[in-house]
Scaffold this motif. Sequence first.
Motif, PDB file in Angstrom:
ATOM      1  N   GLY A 106       0.794  -1.220   0.000  1.00 46.10           N
ATOM      2  CA  GLY A 106       0.000   0.000   0.000  1.00 46.10           C
ATOM      3  C   GLY A 106       0.827   1.270   0.000  1.00 46.10           C
ATOM      4  O   GLY A 106       0.303   2.350  -0.270  1.00 46.10           O
ATOM      5  N   CYS A 107       2.119   1.158   0.269  1.00 49.87           N
ATOM      6  CA  CYS A 107       3.010   2.317   0.247  1.00 49.87           C
ATOM      7  C   CYS A 107       3.715   2.494  -1.096  1.00 49.87           C
ATOM      8  O   CYS A 107       4.412   3.485  -1.296  1.00 49.87           O
ATOM      9  CB  CYS A 107       4.052   2.197   1.353  1.00 49.87           C
ATOM     10  N   LEU A 108       3.550   1.532  -2.022  1.00 47.42           N
ATOM     11  CA  LEU A 108       4.131   1.695  -3.354  1.00 47.42           C
ATOM     12  C   LEU A 108       3.457   2.880  -4.039  1.00 47.42           C
ATOM     13  O   LEU A 108       2.230   2.956  -4.087  1.00 47.42           O
ATOM     14  CB  LEU A 108       3.921   0.436  -4.203  1.00 47.42           C
ATOM     15  N   GLU A 109       4.247   3.790  -4.539  1.00 45.38           N
ATOM     16  CA  GLU A 109       3.686   4.992  -5.137  1.00 45.38           C
ATOM     17  C   GLU A 109       2.798   4.645  -6.327  1.00 45.38           C
ATOM     18  O   GLU A 109       3.192   3.888  -7.218  1.00 45.38           O
ATOM     19  CB  GLU A 109       4.803   5.963  -5.506  1.00 45.38           C
ATOM     20  N   GLY A 110       1.562   5.167  -6.284  1.00 46.51           N
ATOM     21  CA  GLY A 110       0.599   4.979  -7.349  1.00 46.51           C
ATOM     22  C   GLY A 110      -0.215   3.702  -7.282  1.00 46.51           C
ATOM     23  O   GLY A 110      -1.109   3.496  -8.100  1.00 46.51           O
ATOM     24  N   VAL A 111       0.059   2.825  -6.326  1.00 48.79           N
ATOM     25  CA  VAL A 111      -0.590   1.512  -6.275  1.00 48.79           C
ATOM     26  C   VAL A 111      -1.712   1.494  -5.240  1.00 48.79           C
ATOM     27  O   VAL A 111      -1.512   1.880  -4.087  1.00 48.79           O
ATOM     28  CB  VAL A 111       0.440   0.402  -5.957  1.00 48.79           C
ATOM     29  N   ASN A 112      -2.884   1.041  -5.656  1.00 47.38           N
ATOM     30  CA  ASN A 112      -3.996   0.812  -4.736  1.00 47.38           C
ATOM     31  C   ASN A 112      -3.997  -0.668  -4.380  1.00 47.38           C
ATOM     32  O   ASN A 112      -4.321  -1.509  -5.219  1.00 47.38           O
ATOM     33  CB  ASN A 112      -5.324   1.195  -5.393  1.00 47.38           C
ATOM     34  N   PRO A 113      -3.640  -1.029  -3.149  1.00 48.38           N
ATOM     35  CA  PRO A 113      -3.541  -2.448  -2.797  1.00 48.38           C
ATOM     36  C   PRO A 113      -4.872  -3.187  -2.867  1.00 48.38           C
ATOM     37  O   PRO A 113      -4.898  -4.402  -3.029  1.00 48.38           O
ATOM     38  CB  PRO A 113      -2.989  -2.427  -1.367  1.00 48.38           C
TER      39      PRO A 113
END
Length: 133
Positions: A106-113
């Motif tokens: 969830g902290c990956l930039e641009g990624v909605n987990p």
Amino acid sequence: MIKSVAGVAILPKHRLSCHCGTVVLELDLPDGIVNPRRCDCSICRRKGAIVASVPLSGITVIQGGESLKLYQFNTNVAKHYFCANCGIYTHHQRRSFPDQYGYNVGCLEGVNPFALEPVPLNDGVNHPADRQG
């Protein structure tokens, strides 16, 4: 191997950041997100993160290293890191595979987990390191 999440490409060098942006990490993800999972151990139940892993060499702190706080409990083998400013869990050195970091997808930039659902659940309550051989 997940190379894209809801149209967002997972880059070979992908940034991860806490909520306030104080902590920024760069992850080596040449194969994308590998083996995303949830865990039901006492800490993972509470943080609710989807986690994937990289080798220890696969994370570089770009900024905010001084704001990363360490939390350990139980056997004190795993090392859980979070931002001292906003409290977001970013990554941890794994107990079951101490040569790997687990990172918060969830902290990956641009990624909605939530676009990864369904995500497998690991039995962290009955951790493999707790089993007698």
